[in-house]
Every structure is written in C-alpha cells, then in structure tokens.
Design an enzyme around this catalytic site. Sequence first.
Site, PDB file in Angstrom:
ATOM      1  N   SER A   6       0.786  -1.069   0.134  1.00  0.00           N
ATOM      2  CA  SER A   6      -0.047   0.050  -0.320  1.00  0.00           C
ATOM      3  C   SER A   6       0.830   1.158  -0.374  1.00  0.00           C
ATOM      4  CB  SER A   6      -0.471   0.294   1.490  1.00  0.00           C
ATOM      5  OG  SER A   6      -1.996   1.179   1.066  1.00  0.00           O
ATOM      6  N   HIS A  41      -3.197  -0.701  -5.048  1.00  0.00           N
ATOM      7  CA  HIS A  41      -4.632  -0.976  -4.600  1.00  0.00           C
ATOM      8  C   HIS A  41      -5.792  -0.298  -5.753  1.00  0.00           C
ATOM      9  CE1 HIS A  41      -4.485  -1.633  -0.429  1.00  0.00           C
ATOM     10  NE2 HIS A  41      -4.035   0.172  -0.647  1.00  0.00           N
TER      11      HIS A  41
END
Length: 117
Positions: A6, A41
């Site tokens: 992330s 993502h």
Amino acid sequence: MLAGLSAGSMCWFEEGPTDPLHASVYKLNGLGFIEGSHCPHYDGEVHRRPGYHKLISEGVMKPGYGVDDGAALHFADGVLLRTVSSRPGAKSHYVSINDQQEVDEQVLDVLFLGERV
C-alpha cells in the site's frame, strides 16, 4: 532492499495517489528513489483507478504503475525487472498519456508465484 504494501510501496516512488475517506483522490509526494508514480489498490478501491487516470491526464502526476491488490513490482537499480502476484489474475499496468493526449494503460506480464514449484 526496499519493500512495502500500500503506502509502503508507493513511498519509494516520486509520487502517488491517495484517497482518504470522503475526499477526492489527490497526489502525495514520495521519497523519489524510483522515478514516476505508483498507484496501489488499483483494482481494490473503487476511486483509485479513475482518480489516478485523472491526475495523469491533467498532468498533475507523472506516468507510472497501477498495481492490483496481490501484485507487486520488482525493481533493481531503478529498472523494473518483473511483476509478480500472490493472487491469480492480479495485474500490474503502466499508465501514461498517448499521442492523442488520452490515458494509455499497458498491462504488464505478471508471474503468478503460486505456480512455482
């Protein structure tokens, strides 16, 4: 060796998009160890992909890599060597602007690590 998931993967690049709750996607500056931008993502958060495309198309953000959840980029000396995934079907993309000033998304070859013996 640098690694992260992330924001922990985005931080090594020059920049990347973030999408806090109840706000638009916007640009964050990274550490700049790897040129360009990175969007984690890419398939896991509904606003990431279109927000990343918008930032790149408007010239706010440099071209770079959109990476699905479960996929990763492997760089050495600033050069992308391969993309890998821990999830079948997870992809990595290179996102840029083409000659017609439209977003161009190139799907990169991904090695699914679950197939390794």
